[in-house]
Scaffold this active site. Structure first.
Site, mmCIF file in Angstrom:
data_model
loop_
_atom_site.group_PDB
_atom_site.id
_atom_site.type_symbol
_atom_site.label_atom_id
_atom_site.label_comp_id
_atom_site.label_asym_id
_atom_site.label_seq_id
_atom_site.Cartn_x
_atom_site.Cartn_y
_atom_site.Cartn_z
ATOM 1 N N ALA A 71 -15.537 9.500 -32.291
ATOM 2 C CA ALA A 71 -14.795 9.193 -33.412
ATOM 3 C C ALA A 71 -14.019 10.170 -33.535
ATOM 4 C CB ALA A 71 -15.849 9.021 -34.438
ATOM 5 N N CYS A 129 -9.008 0.364 -31.932
ATOM 6 C CA CYS A 129 -9.860 1.359 -32.250
ATOM 7 C C CYS A 129 -10.841 1.082 -33.308
ATOM 8 C CB CYS A 129 -8.880 2.540 -32.697
ATOM 9 S SG CYS A 129 -9.719 4.141 -33.094
ATOM 10 N N THR A 192 -13.447 0.625 -27.243
ATOM 11 C CA THR A 192 -14.893 0.599 -27.539
ATOM 12 C C THR A 192 -15.543 -0.116 -28.650
ATOM 13 O OG1 THR A 192 -14.368 2.582 -29.141
ATOM 14 C CG2 THR A 192 -14.562 3.379 -27.020
HETATM 15 C C1 LIG Z 1 -12.698 10.348 -26.277
HETATM 16 C C2 LIG Z 1 -11.903 9.063 -26.212
HETATM 17 C C3 LIG Z 1 -10.779 8.820 -26.916
HETATM 18 C C4 LIG Z 1 -10.095 7.585 -27.092
HETATM 19 N N1 LIG Z 1 -9.122 7.555 -27.842
HETATM 20 C C5 LIG Z 1 -8.385 6.059 -27.630
HETATM 21 C C6 LIG Z 1 -7.065 5.973 -28.293
HETATM 22 O O1 LIG Z 1 -6.524 6.820 -28.769
HETATM 23 N N2 LIG Z 1 -6.428 4.902 -28.339
HETATM 24 C C7 LIG Z 1 -6.967 3.708 -27.295
HETATM 25 O O2 LIG Z 1 -6.602 2.605 -27.411
HETATM 26 N N3 LIG Z 1 -8.166 3.847 -26.844
HETATM 27 C C8 LIG Z 1 -8.903 5.002 -26.848
HETATM 28 N N4 LIG Z 1 -10.174 5.351 -26.410
HETATM 29 C C9 LIG Z 1 -10.932 3.819 -25.743
HETATM 30 C C10 LIG Z 1 -10.687 3.994 -24.221
HETATM 31 O O3 LIG Z 1 -9.081 4.176 -24.120
HETATM 32 C C11 LIG Z 1 -11.424 2.876 -23.557
HETATM 33 O O4 LIG Z 1 -10.800 1.861 -24.322
HETATM 34 C C12 LIG Z 1 -12.805 2.916 -23.916
HETATM 35 O O5 LIG Z 1 -13.163 4.502 -23.777
HETATM 36 C C13 LIG Z 1 -13.534 2.014 -22.667
HETATM 37 O O6 LIG Z 1 -13.266 2.418 -21.426
HETATM 38 P P1 LIG Z 1 -14.187 3.678 -20.558
HETATM 39 O O7 LIG Z 1 -15.701 3.079 -20.646
HETATM 40 O O8 LIG Z 1 -13.667 3.811 -19.428
HETATM 41 O O9 LIG Z 1 -14.101 4.847 -21.566
HETATM 42 C C14 LIG Z 1 -10.816 6.473 -26.420
HETATM 43 C C15 LIG Z 1 -12.066 6.655 -25.501
HETATM 44 C C16 LIG Z 1 -12.774 7.821 -25.764
HETATM 45 C C17 LIG Z 1 -13.994 8.191 -24.786
#
Ligand SMILES: Cc1cc2nc3c(=O)[nH]c(=O)nc-3n(C[C@H](O)[C@H](O)[C@H](O)COP(=O)(O)O)c2cc1C
Ligand SMILES: Cc1cc2nc3c(=O)[nH]c(=O)nc-3n(C[C@H](O)[C@H](O)[C@H](O)COP(=O)(O)OP(=O)(O)OC[C@H]3O[C@@H](n4cnc5c(N)ncnc54)[C@H](O)[C@@H]3O)c2cc1C
Ligand SMILES: Cc1cc2nc3c(=O)[nH]c(=O)nc-3n(C[C@H](O)[C@H](O)[C@H](O)COP(=O)(O)OP(=O)(O)OC[C@H]3O[C@@H](n4cnc5c(N)ncnc54)[C@H](O)[C@@H]3O)c2cc1C
Ligand SMILES: Cc1cc2nc3c(=O)[nH]c(=O)nc-3n(C[C@H](O)[C@H](O)[C@H](O)COP(=O)(O)O)c2cc1C
Ligand code: FES
Ligand code: FES
Lengths: 304, 257, 304, 257
Positions: A71, A129, A192
């Site tokens: 978060a 988000c 997420t």
């Molecule tokens: C630390 C962190 C920050 C994130 N910030 C954003 C964001 O600013 N905008 C967004 O669309 N998704 C954000 N996400 C989500 C990721 O882009 C992605 O959709 C999500 O983490 C699932 O992919 P993963 O399992 O490969 O991490 C963030 C994820 C993490 C872990």
């Protein structure tokens, strides 16, 4: 003909289908440059808003065995200051996708126009988000609201418009159809999964914001399901995201119907080598199976 | 990687505003690595591991809200830990000079103690004044040549720890210098090492949110201090355009140091 | 006063707060008996419908490192034949909760009345199964539909009525409020998260039904979040479920606001000893912290 | 537990309608354990591991749709595997009699091969006719006393394998009998072992959906064949009211065997 990992998302050509997911290392130009050097086919910026935002105080991240809960609270320098970062990022030679967050269509338009000026190859609307009040998934679960944002932004820019959706709703397909109907060029799925961690010793939620978004391997099966369902619901390209780390994960997403796959948590869990390792595995897979290009496997899990 | 909650078993005041907290910890740590330390209800901040082993420890200097809250914690209080994160020192064969400024002695001390041969490691300890000199006794148990310096001359030599290190490099041939302290100290130490053609490793600090290489809040140029560092080689640091000049604030905006 | 793990869910007394989750070993009386012997505080039956159902052909289960994805398809003997199983199950001496699925309120009423006759201590409405067409989550995301089912069933029975909800919606709290408003006695959260697995080698979804429900440790953070949010949204008791395996997991759920915790996947992953092991840990926790009863920790994560 | 997809490397017809498929497999398996075998597009069914080691194997008898599809698979075809599941045999010190009826030889054979001393394991192989006798050669390599029997006398002795086992128990003193075959064979074998006061272990079969101890479709009385079995002791089996009489269908309804 030689084996190629090239892929095309509504006109944006990628040297390979791996892409940095938004919010991971995407706040500064230099970091985006490093991601390009590390072999990603494209990189999405941190979601940028109108004004600088500090985000939430720490703890902003919980590390689990099979993922993270974050978060962050959408920290970022704001669109004004981000121009400088973009000009650095673009030196990497890969498409940079500008991710944006806002509460109302007008603000999305303002942001998108600036991002386009900065040289972004496409816009990714963060409609998903799960932890920033008034933004993201709070708008992203309402098909009408989403259609209105997409329509207005689309009218204001020339570059492709992608919409990033949340899995935290039973209306995923309705929202995706709204995006398509309003002229959106591609769907990115998923952001997420809304989650939280509680410390037994401290007897309280760990994250400052209490709830956050679950990412990493824990949600891969959820992301795959969303991509698979979206592939049967809309005709525009889909970009998969959620728990992808290895070439096998990427293949699963491609077979489910994704044209490209974003990697976020994998960068933290496996390091920046994650892109090159995945691409190496993809190449080997194509060669072993006598395939020339990825298009031969996109969506094959739907053919029975 | 682990995530656990621990009870503080021991609290030691090391100097003025500098406190060590000891606790049993399951994870294996290498010298130079750090933990994200959660003070429930207050904040979560990066802290170098200052004691390695069954009774691990961190050593905190009070500079603001979180470090004050941490300094005030008592035996039996609960801390959340995650980590260890970061790369840690590369300890080469040969003679090592460890240079610590203030609480920068925390990761330096574990490096000194990590050397097998006490005749091959020297330590230069610097601080603003006598009250802020820490770990001198520990250093003497780990090394035959430990020297101290204070800015105001209230203890040991008068002067900066970089001047002291420069003096020691003049006297002896070192194969590597390890440094940790305020960025200005690191900057001058790098310069001194270059003059003496001694390779160095510096442990850097930046604002950290995730600690895990994800959020990008800690970057210097393209490098994440949490995941690519916190220890960088002199060559890496020299190539950093932001080193010694800029840092990023909570919003990721560049501000001067 | 001695330490006790007893808990009370709107009149149903449990010797301890661990409960078998629906769908796991709950199809036959003898199995439910064994769960009682293994130490569970209560056991929920497999969700029973009007008619016998074979469920989906195999594969119906995928095993992941951090959980399972299942699409059993609600197999079961039907309410008629289940009476015999109930009479065996009741010999265990612990409360047996009758889980039910149906498409319309009238059928839920028929089923609930029979379950009450069979001696169930409470009824659990499955409004949340993510993979059986026409049942479960297809009704469970609509607050009005849920209210109508709850109201009609409640009017027809004397035993407490629990509603089991799905996390696959952004309307969880609206649905929970509908349950409360319609007279429901407790909320059970959560059922599985909609997900899928794809086999790269076979190039197809693994499950016969293609999509299924994710359970186990992968979803614990999601279940905790739901319980935490529900605790602030409704006043009726909440029963937590999702990824709980150890006493620490159970404590997290209790602190989030659950009065009891159901364990499903943990039975497969850790064996039937999972109940006794969790209860042992709970007792130690209470004793170490000088607490006499669980009520001292239920919801404490909300006090800051 | 693992879940993997493998390519069939070898296909051997063991007898009439009985086929062995061999494949490389990562997981460690104990004699008597089974796999859930996925035939993509067809079904997923439980199969005992009939060959343990780097080139693992299963041996399938065609009885219906899934077993037919499996029998027809070719070298290079892909199978999905998960497991290994179940408890497997308890191999005690002492003399062991292995009794296999038909394809029940699959888990029996790995038990015989799992014994360190070939003079301490005897094998009784039974089948309906000559074409269904499998693994006799393998058994002779693992044991000094291997006997065969067929219902129709077309190979070996004429009679049931239980009659053969009874004869062998009369001749020698066994410390344990391991049995796997049709339920009626298991039932009579249990009876014979009781008469000779020899402890026995029987591998049972029921309809399996999950294989992992969750769904409850495989229960006999309160016991899950997949997780509490498939190998049960004679005492356990004797206490089963459903053994030899009832099974559960897909809907969990009790139907007579
Ligand atoms: C630390 C962190 C920050 C994130 N910030 C954003 C964001 O600013 N905008 C967004 O669309 N998704 C954000 N996400 C989500 C990721 O882009 C992605 O959709 C999500 O983490 C699932 O992919 P993963 O399992 O490969 O991490 C963030 C994820 C993490 C872990
Ligand atoms: C890898 C790493 C290891 C560290 N190890 C230790 C350690 O072993 N012992 C220790 O006492 N401290 C250590 N620090 C620094 C410590 O994390 C900060 O002092 C702390 O976060 C400040 O929090 P605060 O709320 O007390 O102060 P704030 O209220 O946040 O700030 C107070 C003042 O300190 C400055 N400041 C805040 N954070 C930093 C920082 N990271 N670097 C430089 N100045 C900062 C602010 O600009 C402000 O002037 C480490 C930092 C990093 C990145
Ligand atoms: C733990 C375990 C290990 C097994 N190991 C082997 C093995 O090594 N080799 C092998 O060939 N088979 C083995 N089986 C049996 C095998 O799983 C079944 O034969 C198969 O599931 C039948 O599927 P089908 O679609 O071919 O037949 P179906 O069309 O499902 O049924 C055909 C006929 O076989 C009967 N049948 C189906 N399943 C079973 C069963 N489990 N037990 C008894 N009768 C059944 C049906 O009632 C019907 O009469 C094992 C079963 C279990 C439970
Ligand atoms: C094999 C299996 C079958 C299930 N069947 C049902 C069911 O019939 N009715 C129901 O309400 N939930 C069913 N569930 C969901 C569980 O009751 C529980 O809500 C979910 O698995 C999360 O808990 P867990 O992580 O402890 O398994 C089933 C889960 C599994 C794994
Ligand atoms: S603190 Fe988040 S990347 Fe370093
Ligand atoms: S097959 Fe599911 S419990 Fe045995």
């Amino acid at each position: 003909m030689t084996t190629s990992l090239e892929t095309d998302i509504c006109g944006t050509r990628l040297r390979n289908p791996t892409m940095l997911a938004s919010g991971v290392m995407g706040e500064t130009g230099d970091s985006l440059l490093r991601v390009a050097e590390a072999g990603a086919g494209a990189a999405v910026t941190k979601s940028i808003g109108l004004e600088p935002r500090r985000g939430y105080p720490n703890p902003t991240l919980v590390e689990l065995e099979d993922g993270y809960i974050n978060a962050m609270g959408l920290p970022g320098p704001g669109i004004e200051a981000f121009g400088e970062e973009m000009s650095v990022a673009l030196k990497g030679g890969i498409p940079i996708i500008g991710s944006l967050f806002a509460a109302i269509p007008e603000d999305f338009v303002t942001l998108a126009v600036r991002m386009q000026e900065y040289g972004a190859s496409a816009i990714e609307l963060n409609l998903s988000c799960p932890h920033a009040k008034g933004y993201g998934m709070e708008v992203g679960v309402d098909p009408e609201a989403v259609a209105s944002i997409v329509r207005q932004v689309k009218a204001a820019i020339d570059i492709p418009l992608w919409a990033k959706l949340t899995p935290n709703t039973h209306r995923l397909l309705d929202v995706a159809k709204a995006v398509e109907g309003a002229g959106g060029d591609a769907i990115v799925a998923v952001n997420t999964v809304k989650a939280m961690a509680i410390s037994v010793e401290a007897r309280r939620p760990v994250l400052f914001n209490r709830t956050g978004g679950l990412s990493g391997p824990a949600i891969k099966a959820v992301g795959l399901r969303c991509v698979y369902e979206l592939y049967e619901a809309v005709d525009i390209p889909i970009i998969g995201v959620g728990g992808a780390e290895t070439s096998r994960d990427v293949l699963e997403y491609l077979m489910a119907g994704a044209r490209a796959v974003q990697i976020g948590s994998g960068v933290g869990r496996r390091g920046l080598g994650v892109f090159q390792a995945a691409c190496g595995g993809l190449l080997r897979y194509l060669e072993e199976h006598g395939l020339n290009s990825l298009s031969d496997i996109v969506g094959v899990a739907h053919v029975q | 990687m682990f995530s656990e909650a621990v009870k503080i078993e021991q609290r030691v005041e090391e100097g003025k505003g500098i406190t060590t907290l000891r606790f049993p910890m399951g994870a294996k740590v290498r010298p130079g690595q750090f933990l994200m330390v959660w003070i429930p209800g207050v904040d979560e901040i990066p802290m170098s591991v200052s004691f390695i082993g069954a009774l691990a420890g961190i050593t905190v200097k009070e500079v603001g809200e979180a470090t004050r809250a941490l300094s005030l914690m008592k035996e039996g209080d609960v801390l959340g830990l995650r980590g260890p994160y970061g790369n840690g020192w590369q300890l080469p064969p040969g003679r090592v000079l460890c240079v610590g400024g203030g609480v920068g002695m925390a990761p330096i001390m574990t490096a000194a103690e990590g050397m097998a041969d006490r005749t091959r490691v020297d330590v230069a300890i610097g601080a603003r004044n006598a009250g802020e000199i820490i770990f001198e006794g520990r250093a003497r148990r780990a090394s035959d040549d430990v020297r101290t310096t204070t800015d105001d001359g209230s203890y040991g030599l008068k002067g900066t720890v970089v001047a002291l290190a420069d003096q020691m490099m003049r006297e002896k041939r070192y194969d590597v210098v390890l440094g940790c302290g305020p960025e200005v100290m690191n900057r001058y130490l790098l310069k001194a090492c270059k003059q003496h053609s001694v390779p160095c490793q510096l442990s850097l600090e930046r604002l950290m949110k995730c600690g895990a290489g994800l959020c990008g809040s800690c970057v210097i140029d393209g490098l994440r201090v949490c995941a690519d560092g916190p220890v960088f080689t002199g060559e890496q640091v020299e190539r950093m355009t932001e080193f010694g000049r800029w840092k990023r604030d909570d919003a990721g905006l560049r501000v001067s140091l």
